[in-house]
Design a protein around this motif. Structure first.
Motif, short mmCIF file in Angstrom:
data_model
loop_
_atom_site.label_atom_id
_atom_site.label_comp_id
_atom_site.label_asym_id
_atom_site.label_seq_id
_atom_site.Cartn_x
_atom_site.Cartn_y
_atom_site.Cartn_z
N TYR A 179 0.83 -1.20 0.00
CA TYR A 179 0.00 0.00 0.00
C TYR A 179 0.87 1.26 0.00
O TYR A 179 2.11 1.17 -0.08
N ASP A 203 3.04 0.73 -3.10
CA ASP A 203 2.04 0.18 -4.03
C ASP A 203 2.60 -0.93 -4.91
O ASP A 203 2.24 -1.08 -6.07
N THR A 223 0.39 -2.60 -7.62
CA THR A 223 -0.96 -2.97 -7.19
C THR A 223 -2.06 -2.16 -7.86
O THR A 223 -3.24 -2.52 -7.77
N LYS A 224 -1.70 -1.09 -8.55
CA LYS A 224 -2.71 -0.26 -9.21
C LYS A 224 -2.70 -0.42 -10.73
O LYS A 224 -3.74 -0.32 -11.37
N THR A 225 -1.54 -0.69 -11.29
CA THR A 225 -1.44 -0.81 -12.75
C THR A 225 -1.25 -2.25 -13.21
O THR A 225 -1.37 -2.54 -14.41
#
Length: 314
Positions: A179, A203, A223-225
């Motif tokens: 995170y 992340d 974790t986002k892309t």
């Protein structure tokens, strides 16, 4: 060969801060006290390089604190046996039996202070590279990677503290954080951010490690892309939480869905005369100070239980 049976006031299972504290209080109450430990005396605290949040010590190593606790417990009269492993237990309201390799103990009361072990990294190659680049104790294994690039996985104070220790020996330490925040003291995070050879990869999630016989690269996903990158490094140290050591007691003692032992505020489990203390107990905070508090309460309650039972038996 028949094992010798021994009756004893109190057996404490586990010699971490909770167990050693319970040993101090129980021995001072004149209870015949035996502490059984099948791992290192001091528990997880012994593998901590530096401790800065335990009252009375602005800064102390885990080894030093563990040794002071051990010396105080044995100095008060507690006996610590770290070589006679427990084979099985029977824990009921009416009967308590602890069978080790050498003896069959029949204690009047029991305190479970077995603590917890590091949770394994949830990656496919964890077992294949355990001890070959996958580790869970910086103090134990960090010196093997002097001058190398090392990864640390975790989001709590332990991950940050161990990263600072590893930075003393490594060329570079990369903290892989799932995170964009940490569950740690702001002071500790600020100290980490000030270390020039520590990089925080926010992340990102470790998805695996690869190499020939030893770890050579970490596979990390944003974790986002969902972008996956390879990071050349020689080791990964995991600090993603702990798992309670409760398998031995589950047939008798109630545990929660998370596996930790249930108790009331008096450290009493569902079995009369059996108490729990420290990280193995179901509770919100797990710190050395809370383990010591648990051990104190468990010992005092055990002493009261033993004394009342002796008086009733007269």
């Amino acid at each position: 060969m028949n094992k010798q049976e021994k009756e004893i006031d109190l057996i404490i299972i586990g010699a971490g801060p909770a167990g050693l504290t319970a040993g101090i209080y129980a021995s001072r109450a004149n209870l015949e006290t035996l502490i059984l430990e099948n791992d290192i005396i001091g528990g997880q605290v012994r593998s901590s390089y530096t401790i800065e949040n335990y009252p009375g010590f602005a800064k102390i190593t885990g080894v030093e604190l563990a040794e002071k606790m051990e010396a105080q417990a044995t100095g008060e009269g507690a006996v610590i046996d770290e070589f006679d492993f427990i084979e099985k237990v029977t824990l009921t309201d009416d009967e308590k039996i602890i069978e080790t390799g050498d003896f069959i103990y029949k204690p009047r009361a029991v305190i479970i202070a077995t603590g917890a072990k590091p949770r394994s990294l949830p990656i496919p190659n964890e077992r294949a590279y355990l001890g070959k680049g996958i580790h869970y104790c910086a103090v134990c294994d960090g010196s093997s990677y002097e001058g190398e690039v090392i990864g640390v996985v975790g989001g709590g104070s332990a991950a940050l503290e161990e990263a600072m220790y590893l930075a003393r020996v490594a060329k570079k330490v990369i903290i892989i954080r799932r995170y964009d925040t940490f569950h740690a003291e702001a002071k500790t995070l600020k100290e980490v951010e000030a270390v020039p050879n520590i990089e925080i990869l926010y992340d990102h999630d470790l998805i695996d490690v690869v190499g020939d016989n030893f770890v050579e690269k970490a596979l990390v996903k944003h974790t986002k892309t969902d972008e996956v990158i390879e990071i050349p490094l020689k080791a990964i140290f995991g600090y993603i939480g702990t798992e309670p050591k409760t398998d031995l007691f589950k047939p008798f003692i109630q545990v929660g869905e998370d596996g930790y032992i249930k108790s009331d505020e008096s450290m009493q489990t569902n079995v009369k005369g059996v108490y729990v203390a420290g990280d193995v107990r179901q509770k919100e905070f797990r710190q050395i100070a809370t383990a010591v508090a648990d051990g104190t309460i468990a010992a005092l309650k055990a002493e009261k239980y033993i004394t009342e039972n002796k008086e009733n038996a007269k």
